[in-house]
Design an enzyme around this catalytic site. Structure first.
Site, PDB file in Angstrom:
ATOM      1  N   ASP A 192       0.858  -1.182   0.000  1.00 40.64           N
ATOM      2  CA  ASP A 192       0.000   0.000   0.000  1.00 40.64           C
ATOM      3  C   ASP A 192       0.902   1.242   0.000  1.00 40.64           C
ATOM      4  O   ASP A 192       2.122   1.171   0.177  1.00 40.64           O
ATOM      5  CB  ASP A 192      -0.980  -0.007   1.183  1.00 40.64           C
ATOM      6  CG  ASP A 192      -2.221   0.834   0.872  1.00 40.64           C
ATOM      7  OD1 ASP A 192      -2.170   1.665  -0.054  1.00 40.64           O
ATOM      8  OD2 ASP A 192      -3.246   0.668   1.554  1.00 40.64           O
TER       9      ASP A 192
HETATM   10  C1  NOJ Z   1      -4.084   3.919  -0.076  1.00 41.48           C
HETATM   11  C2  NOJ Z   1      -5.240   2.973   0.053  1.00 41.48           C
HETATM   12  O1  NOJ Z   1      -5.197   2.312   1.304  1.00 41.48           O
HETATM   13  C3  NOJ Z   1      -5.301   1.933  -1.042  1.00 41.48           C
HETATM   14  O2  NOJ Z   1      -6.529   1.253  -0.931  1.00 41.48           O
HETATM   15  C4  NOJ Z   1      -5.125   2.544  -2.393  1.00 41.48           C
HETATM   16  O3  NOJ Z   1      -5.176   1.551  -3.388  1.00 41.48           O
HETATM   17  C5  NOJ Z   1      -3.793   3.281  -2.441  1.00 41.48           C
HETATM   18  N1  NOJ Z   1      -3.799   4.320  -1.438  1.00 41.48           N
HETATM   19  C6  NOJ Z   1      -3.512   3.882  -3.808  1.00 41.48           C
HETATM   20  O4  NOJ Z   1      -4.372   4.927  -4.071  1.00 41.48           O
END
Ligand code: NOJ
Length: 684
Positions: free
Chosen positions: A257
Site C-alpha cells: 500500500d
Molecule cells: C491507499 C489505500 O489504502 C489503497 O486502498 C489505495 O489503493 C492506495 N492508497 C492507492 O491509491
C-alpha cells in the site's frame, strides 16, 4: 532462455529495483502528468510502474518513454483505484453488494475494466475485500459488508469481471485484491489502528474473500497498512508467504500500500529504510508503492546481507511475468486506445444497478411508491450531483452525475426544492423556508446523510447520527408535516445509528451512494417504475455502543432471556439491531412457505415464495445453518447461500439453493433476512 530470464540476466541492480517500484503521477490543471524527474527515471529504467496516471494520451506518451527510450524497452504497468467504476461510476461496493447478484457484480467490473483499459490502465487496486463489522470505520463503504460467505462470492465475481477469461483480453485488467488481511477489524473502528484477532476469526471471517480471489486467479494482492497481532502486514512473512503463497497457492504480485514499507519504521519493526525494505521483500512484497524504500534501501540491505540477489530476482520475475500475462511486451499500446466517456450503454447499467442497490428500510402505510405529484424536496443531498459518486469516485466527474432533483423532475413530478441546511455546518437559517415549501406540497422527500468523503479512507466516525444540523431539520419537518407523508432518502457510506429518524419517517430508503445515475435510479424506485430489491449487507446498529453488531455472533452460555436478568444484554438499549443483515422491503407482499430438503451432497434446499401484494417484487432468500454441538462455540447463524426470485402480483415460485452437507447435525434456516423471527427452519 525465455524473455524474462534474458531480461533478468541483463538487468542492472537499479533496473531490477525499478521494476519493483511504483511511483505516483502528479496532477496538473490539464490532467495527470509525470514529473520530469520521474520521466527521466522511466527513461533510465529505474521506475517500472506508475499509479494515478490515466487517459489514452498521457498513458501512451509515458509508455513510449519506457518502451522506446529505455535500455531494455520494458513497458510500464499503470495502476489506479477504480473501486466502483472508472468514468462511469456505479454504486459504492457496499451498496452494490446489496444486490446479492454475482452477475451484476461481474458486469460492473467488466465495464470498469473496459473503461480502465481505454484509459491506458493495466491494473486496478480493487476489489476491496475487507469484511467489516464496524460502521465507524469509513472504509466499510469500499467493501462487501460483514459476512465472509458473501465477501467470497463478491470477490469471485469482481475478479472474473476485471480479468475476464485472460489478462491478455482486450478490455481486461489485473485486479489487485486488498487489503490483505484483517484491516476491517481496526481497533474501535479507527482508521489505520492496530488489529488483533484469534486464528479462528482470521481464518473464518477475514481470510475467506481473499482465498476466493486467489482461487479465481487474482493477479495481485495488496497488504493492509495495519499490523495483525503485532506484525505489520507489509512485513508479515507468515501471512504473505506461508499462508498466501504456500497455503492458498497465490502466484501473482504483491503490491504494497501507499508508503507502507517506509511506515514499518513507525510500526517500530524496522530501524531504517534498509531494514524496512528487507523486511517487506523477505515477507513477499514485490512492488513498493511510494516509499522509495526498495530503490534506496535494498542496495544497502544487500550490502548488509539482509537480503540476497535471489530474493530481488524472484520479485522481479513475478512483476515481469504479470506484464507478460497482460501482453504488454507483445503490444504495449493495446490499452489506451480511446478515453472512454460515459456511454449510453454504461449509463443504462449504472441506472439499473443503482436502482437495485437501494434498500427500502421502512415503508409504513405503503407511502412508496409515491402516490402524489407535488413534492417538497428538502435536504442538503437533494441537489448534490457530485456527492452521488461516494468515496473513491475513480475518474468519474461531478457533471456526469444526476442529482435527485434532476431525476425526480425528469420523472415528471412537480418538485420544489430547498436544502434547509448544509451537510455538516451549524447554520439553521434555511430551515424556515424549507418548512414553507413543505406546507405547499403533498409529500415531503427528505434527502439527508453524509457527504461522500465522510466515508472511505481516513474517514472514521465516532458518532453515527446525521452530521451537522440535519436531525434538527428533520425534527422540524416531522413536527410540521401534519399528516403528510415524509420519505427519507438517506445517503451514507455506512449504516448510520438513526433510530429517531427512522421512527418518525413514514418511509426510509438507504441510498448509500448510488453512483452517476443516482437521481434517475432513485426516481425509478420512488415512482414505482422499479420495485426496490436491495438488501443491507451489513447490520444497522441502534446505538454506537452496540458496535460491533453482526448476525454471525457466537451465542455464548447466557444468551439473552427477557425473564432472566443475568443473561447477555445492555441495560440501556435492546440487543437487536435497528435493521438486521439482509433486511430490505419490496413493493410486494412476500410470504415464504414449504421449506424442504432433497438429500444428496450437496443438499438441495427449496422454499416456495409467494407475492400476495398488488405489485411485482424481487425477493432475496437467505440460507443459514447452525451447527448442533460442534464442540467449539460457533456463530448463531452462518450464511451458506442466497437466491433471488422476481414475482408478479399473485405469483408463486420456488427458490432452489444448494448446500454442502455439514459435517455434523445442524439446523437449517431460510428467510428474508437474518432476523431470527422471520426464519423457517428444518433439522439436517
Ligand atoms: C491507499 C489505500 O489504502 C489503497 O486502498 C489505495 O489503493 C492506495 N492508497 C492507492 O491509491
Amino acid at each position: 532462455m525465455g524473455r524474462i530470464d534474458r531480461l533478468i540476466a541483463d538487468m542492472t541492480l537499479a533496473e531490477k529495483l525499478g521494476q519493483l517500484t511504483m511511483t505516483a503521477a502528479d496532477y496538473a490543471v490539464t490532467g495527470p502528468v509525470v514529473a520530469p524527474v520521474s520521466e527521466d527515471a522511466i527513461r533510465s529504467g529505474t521506475i517500472g510502474n506508475l499509479l494515478n496516471l490515466y487517459g489514452a494520451e498521457p498513458a501512451r506518451r509515458i509508455q513510449e518513454v519506457a518502451v522506446e527510450e529505455s535500455r531494455l524497452h520494458i513497458p510500464l504497468m499503470l495502476g489506479f483505484d477504480a473501486l466502483h467504476g472508472q468514468r462511469t461510476i456505479f454504486p459504492i461496493p457496499l451498496a452494490e453488494t446489496g444486490l446479492f447478484d454475482p452477475e451484476a457484480w461481474e458486469s460492473t467490473a467488466r465495464k470498469t475494466a473496459e473503461e480502465c483499459a481505454g484509459d491506458g490502465l493495466h491494473m486496478t487496486f480493487a476489489p476491496m475485500l475487507d469484511v467489516s463489522r464496524d460502521p465507524r470505520w469509513g472504509r466499510i463503504a469500499e467493501g462487501p459488508g460483514e459476512d465472509p460467505f458473501l465477501g467470497s462470492a463478491f470477490a469471485r465475481a469482481k475478479v472474473r469481471g476485471f480479468q475476464r477469461a485472460s489478462l491478455a483480453d482486450m478490455g481486461a485488467i489485473a485486479a489487485c485484491a486488498k487489503h490483505y488481511v484483517g484491516y476491517g477489524a481496526v481497533t474501535a473502528g479507527r482508521e489505520y489502528a492496530s488489529t488483533d484477532m484469534s486464528d479462528a476469526m482470521l481464518r473464518e471471517v477475514y481470510l475467506p474473500p481473499f482465498r476466493a480471489a486467489v482461487e479465481t486467479g487474482v493477479a495481485a494482492i495488496m497488504p493492509a497498512f495495519t499490523d495483525l497481532n503485532g506484525i505489520p502486514m507489509t512485513a508479515n512473512g507468515f501471512l504473505l508467504r506461508d499462508v498466501l503463497r504456500t497455503e492458498l497457492g497465490f502466484e501473482g504480485v504483491v503490491v504494497s500500500d501507499y508508503h507502507a514499507i517506509a511506515e514499518l519504521w513507525n510500526h517500530g519493526v524496522a530501524g531504517d529504510l534498509a531494514e524496512a525494505a528487507a523486511l517487506a521483500l523477505k515477507a513477499g512484497v514485490d512492488i513498493d508503492m511510494m516509499s522509495d524504500a526498495y530503490r534506496l534501501g535494498l542496495p544497502m540491505a544487500l550490502e548488509r546481507d539482509l537480503v540476497a540477489m535471489g530474493d530481488i530476482d524472484a520479485a522481479v520475475r513475478r512483476v515481469l511475468s504479470l506484464k507478460e500475462r497482460l501482453d504488454l511486451f507483445q503490444d504495449p499500446y493495446r490499452r489506451g486506445r480511446a478515453d472512454s466517456g460515459v456511454t449510453a450503454q454504461a449509463r443504462a447499467l449504472a441506472r439499473d444497478v443503482g436502482a437495485r442497490s437501494l434498500v427500502l428500510l421502512k415503508n409504513d402505510g405503503s407511502v412508496l411508491p409515491l402516490a402524489t405529484r407535488r413534492i417538497a424536496l428538502v435536504g442538503p443531498l437533494a441537489d448534490a450531483a457530485g456527492e452521488m459518486r461516494g468515496p473513491w469516485g475513480g475518474a468519474g466527474r461531478s457533471d456526469d452525475c444526476v442529482s435527485v432533483l434532476q431525476g425526480l423532475s425528469e420523472a415528471g413530478l412537480d418538485v420544489r426544492h430547498a436544502p434547509g441546511v448544509a451537510i455538516n455546518t451549524n447554520d439553521l437559517s434555511g430551515v424556515s423556508s424549507a418548512l414553507d415549501l413543505c406546507a405547499d406540497a403533498d409529500t415531503i422527500v427528505l434527502c439527508l446523510g453524509e457527504a461522500a468523503l465522510m466515508s472511505g479512507e481516513a474517514a472514521s466516525r465516532a458518532f453515527l447520527g446525521l452530521p451537522g444540523r440535519q436531525q434538527e431539520l428533520a425534527d422540524a419537518i416531522f413536527d410540521k408535516a401534519a399528516g403528510k407523508p415524509v420519505v427519507v432518502v438517506l445517503f451514507s457510506g455506512r449504516p448510520l445509528a438513526i433510530p429517531q429518524l427512522v421512527s418518525h419517517a413514514d418511509a426510509v430508503v438507504a441510498a448509500w451512494f448510488p453512483g452517476c445515475e443516482a437521481g434517475h435510479a432513485i426516481a425509478d424506485v420512488l415512482t414505482g417504475k422499479v420495485s426496490p430489491s436491495g438488501r443491507t449487507p451489513v447490520t444497522w446498529p441502534r446505538a454506537v455502543g452496540q458496535i460491533p453488531i453482526f448476525f454471525g455472533e457466537r451465542s455464548g452460555g447466557r444468551p439473552f432471556n427477557p425473564d432472566d436478568h443475568f443473561t447477555s444484554h445492555y441495560s440501556d438499549v435492546e440487543n437487536s439491531p435497528l435493521f438486521p443483515f439482509g433486511h430490505g422491503l419490496t413493493y410486494g407482499k412476500i410470504a415464504l412457505s414449504n421449506l424442504r430438503i432433497e438429500s444428496g451432497d450437496p443438499l438441495t434446499v427449496k422454499v416456495d415464495v409467494a407475492n400476495h401484494g398488488p405489485r411485482k417484487a424481487e425477493e432475496t432468500v437467505f440460507l443459514f445453518i447452525k451447527q448442533k454441538v460442534p464442540r467449539v462455540t460457533r456463530p448463531g447463524l452462518e450464511l451458506k447461500g442466497f437466491g433471488n426470485i422476481m414475482l408478479a402480483p399473485s405469483e408463486q415460485g420456488t427458490v432452489k439453493l444448494t448446500l454442502a452437507r455439514p459435517e455434523g447435525p445442524a439446523e437449517l434456516f431460510v428467510g428474508p433476512s437474518a432476523a431470527y423471527s422471520s426464519l423457517l427452519s428444518l433439522p439436517i
